[in-house]
Structures are given as structure tokens and as C-alpha cells.
Design a protein around this motif. Structure first.
Motif, PDB file in Angstrom:
ATOM      1  N   PHE A 182      11.946   7.609  -1.534  1.00 43.19           N
ATOM      2  CA  PHE A 182      12.254   7.219  -2.665  1.00 43.19           C
ATOM      3  C   PHE A 182      10.982   6.480  -3.169  1.00 43.19           C
ATOM      4  O   PHE A 182      10.361   5.541  -2.438  1.00 43.19           O
ATOM      5  N   GLU A 183      10.648   6.432  -4.720  1.00 44.19           N
ATOM      6  CA  GLU A 183       9.821   5.604  -5.081  1.00 44.19           C
ATOM      7  C   GLU A 183       9.942   4.162  -5.165  1.00 44.19           C
ATOM      8  O   GLU A 183      11.197   3.956  -5.385  1.00 44.19           O
ATOM      9  N   LYS A 224       0.734  -1.404  -0.031  1.00 42.71           N
ATOM     10  CA  LYS A 224      -0.095   0.082  -0.097  1.00 42.71           C
ATOM     11  C   LYS A 224       0.905   1.347  -0.012  1.00 42.71           C
ATOM     12  O   LYS A 224       0.363   2.357  -0.218  1.00 42.71           O
ATOM     13  N   GLU A 225       2.242   1.021   0.364  1.00 38.21           N
ATOM     14  CA  GLU A 225       3.205   2.171   0.417  1.00 38.21           C
ATOM     15  C   GLU A 225       3.712   2.332  -0.865  1.00 38.21           C
ATOM     16  O   GLU A 225       4.411   1.469  -1.589  1.00 38.21           O
ATOM     17  N   THR A 226       3.746   3.470  -1.463  1.00 38.64           N
ATOM     18  CA  THR A 226       4.420   3.659  -2.851  1.00 38.64           C
ATOM     19  C   THR A 226       5.847   4.367  -2.497  1.00 38.64           C
ATOM     20  O   THR A 226       6.800   4.249  -3.929  1.00 38.64           O
ATOM     21  N   THR A 227       6.194   4.790  -1.331  1.00 39.20           N
ATOM     22  CA  THR A 227       7.429   5.377  -1.511  1.00 39.20           C
ATOM     23  C   THR A 227       7.800   4.812  -0.010  1.00 39.20           C
ATOM     24  O   THR A 227       7.468   4.305   0.878  1.00 39.20           O
ATOM     25  N   SER A 247      14.618  -7.018  -9.727  1.00 36.75           N
ATOM     26  CA  SER A 247      13.385  -6.237  -9.283  1.00 36.75           C
ATOM     27  C   SER A 247      12.886  -6.742  -7.740  1.00 36.75           C
ATOM     28  O   SER A 247      12.938  -7.777  -7.581  1.00 36.75           O
ATOM     29  N   LEU A 248      12.151  -5.699  -7.287  1.00 39.94           N
ATOM     30  CA  LEU A 248      11.496  -6.099  -5.873  1.00 39.94           C
ATOM     31  C   LEU A 248      10.455  -6.715  -6.252  1.00 39.94           C
ATOM     32  O   LEU A 248       9.853  -6.927  -7.225  1.00 39.94           O
ATOM     33  N   PRO A 249       9.992  -7.604  -5.268  1.00 43.01           N
ATOM     34  CA  PRO A 249       8.734  -8.565  -5.432  1.00 43.01           C
ATOM     35  C   PRO A 249       7.514  -7.654  -5.941  1.00 43.01           C
ATOM     36  O   PRO A 249       7.223  -6.804  -4.876  1.00 43.01           O
ATOM     37  N   GLN A 250       6.650  -8.336  -6.524  1.00 39.82           N
ATOM     38  CA  GLN A 250       5.458  -7.469  -6.945  1.00 39.82           C
ATOM     39  C   GLN A 250       4.595  -7.413  -5.564  1.00 39.82           C
ATOM     40  O   GLN A 250       3.972  -6.378  -5.665  1.00 39.82           O
ATOM     41  N   CYS A 251       4.464  -8.388  -4.807  1.00 39.24           N
ATOM     42  CA  CYS A 251       3.797  -8.198  -3.422  1.00 39.24           C
ATOM     43  C   CYS A 251       4.223  -6.998  -2.724  1.00 39.24           C
ATOM     44  O   CYS A 251       3.479  -6.593  -1.676  1.00 39.24           O
ATOM     45  N   TRP A 252       5.409  -6.645  -2.938  1.00 37.49           N
ATOM     46  CA  TRP A 252       5.878  -5.424  -2.104  1.00 37.49           C
ATOM     47  C   TRP A 252       5.495  -4.112  -2.641  1.00 37.49           C
ATOM     48  O   TRP A 252       5.446  -2.761  -1.998  1.00 37.49           O
ATOM     49  N   ILE A 253       5.067  -3.952  -3.976  1.00 40.75           N
ATOM     50  CA  ILE A 253       4.697  -2.846  -4.995  1.00 40.75           C
ATOM     51  C   ILE A 253       3.432  -2.723  -5.257  1.00 40.75           C
ATOM     52  O   ILE A 253       2.863  -1.728  -5.236  1.00 40.75           O
ATOM     53  N   ASP A 254       2.386  -3.817  -5.423  1.00 40.39           N
ATOM     54  CA  ASP A 254       1.266  -3.821  -5.963  1.00 40.39           C
ATOM     55  C   ASP A 254       0.211  -4.357  -5.151  1.00 40.39           C
ATOM     56  O   ASP A 254       0.447  -5.688  -4.702  1.00 40.39           O
ATOM     57  N   ALA A 255      -0.561  -3.505  -4.446  1.00 46.64           N
ATOM     58  CA  ALA A 255      -1.444  -4.029  -3.515  1.00 46.64           C
ATOM     59  C   ALA A 255      -2.568  -4.945  -4.078  1.00 46.64           C
ATOM     60  O   ALA A 255      -3.074  -5.866  -3.337  1.00 46.64           O
ATOM     61  N   ASN A 256      -2.597  -5.100  -5.419  1.00 47.35           N
ATOM     62  CA  ASN A 256      -3.621  -6.047  -6.026  1.00 47.35           C
ATOM     63  C   ASN A 256      -3.013  -6.918  -6.954  1.00 47.35           C
ATOM     64  O   ASN A 256      -3.330  -7.686  -7.765  1.00 47.35           O
ATOM     65  N   TYR A 257      -1.789  -7.477  -6.436  1.00 47.33           N
ATOM     66  CA  TYR A 257      -0.783  -8.368  -7.131  1.00 47.33           C
ATOM     67  C   TYR A 257      -1.543  -9.850  -7.441  1.00 47.33           C
ATOM     68  O   TYR A 257      -1.428 -10.320  -8.157  1.00 47.33           O
TER      69      TYR A 257
END
Length: 69
Positions: free
Chosen positions: A44-45, A24-27, A56-66
Motif C-alpha cells: 500500500f502507498e 524513506k519507504e513509500t509503501t 493524516s499520517l505524520p509528515q515525518c513518516w511520509i517525507d524524508a525531507n520533512y
């Protein structure tokens, strides 16, 4: 935890691990690890960071709807 900024290649020490893991956090708060003096914390974004290995960072760290993708 150290991550790398994609554009510059500079290392960034992450100061808020909980924000890094939260999709849920984008930064995330961190500070550059360059020079001899400690740098001031910045925001940092997460999409502009990766692991020092280039992964790359795991998608579950970046996208709340992964899970729904």
C-alpha cells in the motif's frame, strides 16, 4: 496497527511497522480487514492511508525531507 485506505474507507492491518515509520519507504505491507477470511498481504502507498479517525499520517513518516520544508 490498523489504518484506513482513503479511497475505499477499508481498514488495513499494517504488517511492517518499521516501514510505516520510515520516511524513506513509500509503501508498506498490509492486508485488508474485510470479510471473514484473512486477505493476502499487499503493498500500500503510505500517501493513500490515514488513521481510522480520518487524521493524516505524520509528515515525518511520509517525507524524508520533512525537516527542510
Amino acid at each position: 496497527m490498523l489504518l484506513q485506505e482513503k479511497e475505499s474507507g477499508n481498514l488495513v492491518e499494517i504488517l511492517d511497522i518499521e516501514a510505516l515509520f520510515s520516511p524513506k519507504e513509500t509503501t508498506v505491507k498490509g492486508q485488508y480487514q474485510v470479510g471473514e477470511e484473512e486477505q493476502d498481504p499487499e503493498s500500500f502507498e503510505k500517501g493513500k492511508l490515514n488513521f481510522p479517525s480520518g487524521e493524516s499520517l505524520p509528515q515525518c513518516w511520509i517525507d524524508a525531507n520533512y525537516k527542510s520544508a
